[in-house]
Design an enzyme around this catalytic site. Structure first.
Site, short mmCIF file in Angstrom:
data_model
loop_
_atom_site.label_atom_id
_atom_site.label_comp_id
_atom_site.label_asym_id
_atom_site.label_seq_id
_atom_site.Cartn_x
_atom_site.Cartn_y
_atom_site.Cartn_z
N ASP A 29 0.85 -1.18 0.00
CA ASP A 29 0.00 0.00 0.00
C ASP A 29 0.90 1.25 0.00
O ASP A 29 1.87 1.32 0.75
CB ASP A 29 -0.90 0.00 1.24
CG ASP A 29 -2.03 1.02 1.13
OD1 ASP A 29 -3.20 0.59 1.20
OD2 ASP A 29 -1.75 2.23 0.99
N ILE A 30 0.56 2.20 -0.84
CA ILE A 30 1.40 3.40 -0.98
C ILE A 30 1.39 4.26 0.29
O ILE A 30 2.33 5.02 0.54
CB ILE A 30 0.92 4.23 -2.21
CG1 ILE A 30 2.02 5.15 -2.71
CG2 ILE A 30 -0.35 5.01 -1.90
CD1 ILE A 30 1.71 5.79 -4.04
N GLU A 94 -12.26 3.67 -0.93
CA GLU A 94 -11.77 4.83 -1.69
C GLU A 94 -11.39 4.44 -3.11
O GLU A 94 -11.50 5.24 -4.02
CB GLU A 94 -10.56 5.45 -0.99
CG GLU A 94 -10.96 6.13 0.31
CD GLU A 94 -9.77 6.74 1.05
OE1 GLU A 94 -8.62 6.55 0.61
OE2 GLU A 94 -10.03 7.38 2.08
N VAL A 95 -10.91 3.20 -3.28
CA VAL A 95 -10.56 2.72 -4.62
C VAL A 95 -11.61 1.67 -4.99
O VAL A 95 -11.71 0.63 -4.33
CB VAL A 95 -9.14 2.13 -4.65
CG1 VAL A 95 -8.85 1.53 -6.03
CG2 VAL A 95 -8.10 3.20 -4.32
N HIS A 99 -10.48 -4.98 -3.12
CA HIS A 99 -9.14 -5.36 -2.66
C HIS A 99 -9.21 -5.67 -1.17
O HIS A 99 -10.06 -5.15 -0.45
CB HIS A 99 -8.13 -4.24 -2.93
CG HIS A 99 -8.55 -2.93 -2.35
ND1 HIS A 99 -9.48 -2.11 -2.97
CD2 HIS A 99 -8.21 -2.29 -1.21
CE1 HIS A 99 -9.67 -1.03 -2.23
NE2 HIS A 99 -8.92 -1.12 -1.14
N HIS A 101 -7.01 -5.63 2.32
CA HIS A 101 -5.82 -5.13 3.02
C HIS A 101 -5.29 -6.23 3.95
O HIS A 101 -6.08 -6.88 4.64
CB HIS A 101 -6.17 -3.94 3.92
CG HIS A 101 -6.70 -2.73 3.21
ND1 HIS A 101 -5.96 -1.58 3.05
CD2 HIS A 101 -7.90 -2.48 2.63
CE1 HIS A 101 -6.68 -0.67 2.43
NE2 HIS A 101 -7.87 -1.18 2.15
#
Ligand code: 5GP
Length: 140
Positions: A29-30, A94-95, A99, A101
């Site tokens: 994760d960025i 948010e995306v 996905h 985490h």
């Protein structure tokens, strides 16, 4: 417009990749909530969990399990893991590309899952990806 994750998977945006197979990929994760925070992402872009084929969900969780084992093997200070899946805006998504985490936890880290993460340098993310990838292939 394709999601940022689809752009990453097409090689159009940078990422520190841990794993990729025919159905899912995992990368750092960025803006990690803790060091080593990974995202496990289906190659097929679907906005919501309900749209994901069950066999892809199975693969997603299998890879997340292995990413967790690789994280623990790579860093013995990781003594716990949180999985988080935000499905829908009101759930904090948010995306809009489903996905999962995988968030490392360490004794006394005081982490709040709703906390404000900070962007990390690409060099740090790449270093984590290398550490995790090295252990990934050794994990059952
Ligand atoms: P969500 O709230 O949708 O479950 O989480 C989206 C996650 O994607 C956030 O943790 C955020 O830091 C991460 N993210 C957003 N943009 C990028 C990106 O360009 N690269 C990577 N690796 N992660 C991203």
């Amino acid at each position: 417009m394709p999601s940022i994750f689809t752009r990453i998977l097409r090689g159009e945006a940078p990422a520190s990749i841990v794993h990729r197979d025919t159905a899912v990929a995992a990368f750092l994760d960025i803006a990690p909530l803790s060091e080593g925070h990974c995202l496990v992402v289906p190659l097929q872009e679907t906005a919501h969990l309900a749209d994901l084929p069950p066999q892809t969900l199975d693969r997603l969780t299998a890879v997340a399990q292995k990413v967790g084992s690789a994280l623990r093997a790579a860093d013995p200070t990781i003594t716990g893991l949180n999985w988080l899946l935000c499905d829908g805006k009101d759930a904090g998504q948010e995306v809009f590309h489903t996905h999962l985490h995988v968030i490392p936890r360490r004794a006394g880290d005081g982490l709040r899952l709703g906390g404000r993460p900070q962007k990390t340098s690409r060099a740090d993310l790449d270093a984590w990806a290398e550490r995790i990838t090295r252990k990934f292939s050794e994990c059952p």
